[in-house]
Design a protein around this motif. Sequence first.
Motif, PDB file in Angstrom:
ATOM      1  N   ALA A 250       0.852  -1.186   0.000  1.00 11.45           N
ATOM      2  CA  ALA A 250       0.000   0.000   0.000  1.00 11.45           C
ATOM      3  C   ALA A 250       0.887   1.235   0.000  1.00 11.45           C
ATOM      4  O   ALA A 250       2.104   1.159   0.228  1.00 11.45           O
ATOM      5  CB  ALA A 250      -0.915  -0.009   1.216  1.00 11.45           C
ATOM      6  N   SER A 251       0.291   2.384  -0.239  1.00  6.93           N
ATOM      7  CA  SER A 251       1.072   3.617  -0.334  1.00  6.93           C
ATOM      8  C   SER A 251       1.750   3.981   0.976  1.00  6.93           C
ATOM      9  O   SER A 251       2.679   4.796   0.993  1.00  6.93           O
ATOM     10  CB  SER A 251       0.179   4.768  -0.790  1.00  6.93           C
ATOM     11  OG  SER A 251      -0.911   4.938   0.103  1.00  6.93           O
ATOM     12  N   ASP A 252       1.323   3.376   2.094  1.00  7.21           N
ATOM     13  CA  ASP A 252       1.970   3.633   3.379  1.00  7.21           C
ATOM     14  C   ASP A 252       3.105   2.646   3.665  1.00  7.21           C
ATOM     15  O   ASP A 252       3.710   2.676   4.737  1.00  7.21           O
ATOM     16  CB  ASP A 252       0.941   3.587   4.517  1.00  7.21           C
ATOM     17  CG  ASP A 252       0.260   2.228   4.669  1.00  7.21           C
ATOM     18  OD1 ASP A 252       0.641   1.265   3.958  1.00  7.21           O
ATOM     19  OD2 ASP A 252      -0.660   2.125   5.509  1.00  7.21           O
ATOM     20  N   GLY A 253       3.414   1.753   2.720  1.00  6.54           N
ATOM     21  CA  GLY A 253       4.507   0.812   2.884  1.00  6.54           C
ATOM     22  C   GLY A 253       4.124  -0.525   3.477  1.00  6.54           C
ATOM     23  O   GLY A 253       4.976  -1.404   3.624  1.00  6.54           O
ATOM     24  N   THR A 254       2.845  -0.724   3.783  1.00  4.15           N
ATOM     25  CA  THR A 254       2.393  -2.001   4.331  1.00  4.15           C
ATOM     26  C   THR A 254       2.335  -3.055   3.237  1.00  4.15           C
ATOM     27  O   THR A 254       1.736  -2.821   2.174  1.00  4.15           O
ATOM     28  CB  THR A 254       0.997  -1.860   4.961  1.00  4.15           C
ATOM     29  OG1 THR A 254       1.030  -0.856   5.977  1.00  4.15           O
ATOM     30  CG2 THR A 254       0.534  -3.185   5.563  1.00  4.15           C
ATOM     31  N   ARG A 255       2.948  -4.206   3.484  1.00  6.84           N
ATOM     32  CA  ARG A 255       2.819  -5.318   2.536  1.00  6.84           C
ATOM     33  C   ARG A 255       1.404  -5.874   2.677  1.00  6.84           C
ATOM     34  O   ARG A 255       1.030  -6.400   3.708  1.00  6.84           O
ATOM     35  CB  ARG A 255       3.852  -6.412   2.818  1.00  6.84           C
ATOM     36  CG  ARG A 255       3.795  -7.579   1.838  1.00  6.84           C
ATOM     37  CD  ARG A 255       4.781  -8.694   2.184  1.00  6.84           C
ATOM     38  NE  ARG A 255       6.162  -8.315   1.994  1.00  6.84           N
ATOM     39  CZ  ARG A 255       7.009  -7.978   2.961  1.00  6.84           C
ATOM     40  NH1 ARG A 255       6.594  -7.973   4.228  1.00  6.84           N
ATOM     41  NH2 ARG A 255       8.251  -7.633   2.701  1.00  6.84           N
ATOM     42  N   ILE A 256       0.610  -5.760   1.617  1.00  2.00           N
ATOM     43  CA  ILE A 256      -0.782  -6.158   1.715  1.00  2.00           C
ATOM     44  C   ILE A 256      -1.078  -7.474   1.009  1.00  2.00           C
ATOM     45  O   ILE A 256      -2.133  -8.071   1.223  1.00  2.00           O
ATOM     46  CB  ILE A 256      -1.720  -5.049   1.183  1.00  2.00           C
ATOM     47  CG1 ILE A 256      -1.436  -4.742  -0.288  1.00  2.00           C
ATOM     48  CG2 ILE A 256      -1.590  -3.791   2.048  1.00  2.00           C
ATOM     49  CD1 ILE A 256      -2.413  -3.750  -0.908  1.00  2.00           C
TER      50      ILE A 256
END
Length: 300
Positions: A250-256
């Motif tokens: 995601a754009s916040d760096g979370t591996r989704i």
Amino acid sequence: MDQIKTDFEVLDERFTRVNGDEWTQRLHTGCRWTEGPAYFPAGRYLVFSDIPNDRTLRWDETTGRVGVFRQPSNYANGHTVDRRGRLISCEQGTRRVTRTEHDGSITVLASEYRGKRLNSPNDVVEHSDGSIWFTDPSYGIDSDYEGYRAESEIGACHVYRAAPDGSVEIVADDFSRPNGLAFSADESRLYIADTRQTPSHLRVFSVGPEGKLTGGDIFATSDSGGFDGVRVDSEGQVWAAAHDGLHCFASDGTRIGKLRIPEICSNFTFGGARGNELFITASSSVYTLRVTVNGARYPR
């Protein structure tokens, strides 16, 4: 052509809207190490590198056949298609970045920095201002497997910007082995993979006037080998090739989520008529499937 069951792994609910074909097609196999997929919409074909075999191959969407596009290819690695439909290539053997013109002639875009030869350009993207951005690790000079063994003249591995006037400047000089890179859709951010870190990670920079980069914080880290190719989709999500497949952030760096592939993934691109077909280079093969997200659309 054969196929494998598509394997999307959901790690965050934001990945539930990402889906696609039930079966992933394997378009070609039998290479030594595939890399650099680049899709040409006008011709409906894909070019990709088989680096150790010193050749660039071409898959024709209309016939399903794969043939030799260029051999020798100067151990070409990464490619991209510029806004005029021309092929931009990173040639590890000749240690340069080139453009194939519409008439088939070759224009050298970058081969040295302040009189010193580049190491072995690896991956490349184009900015809407006409500049060409590329990474320059040492894989093509480390041995005779993917190029020609040689000493680095520059002595380090950097990220460069080749301006439309032909000048070449370093834009980032604190990488171990810079690899894949991709702009955000509005070109305000640049994501760059550093493969030889432990763990391998993606960094994100803010892009200022005339290509000045600031920031450079770690955006995401790999949990499966080194990050390689990088792309951004129309939702602002960042995708990176890794050893177990494609990782989506995601754009916040979370591996989704992940799209698992049964070979080590080197690179990938969005292609097809609507930009929602993934073409994935992985070890000895090239895979494709249609997905529910599109590749980012960049300014003209």
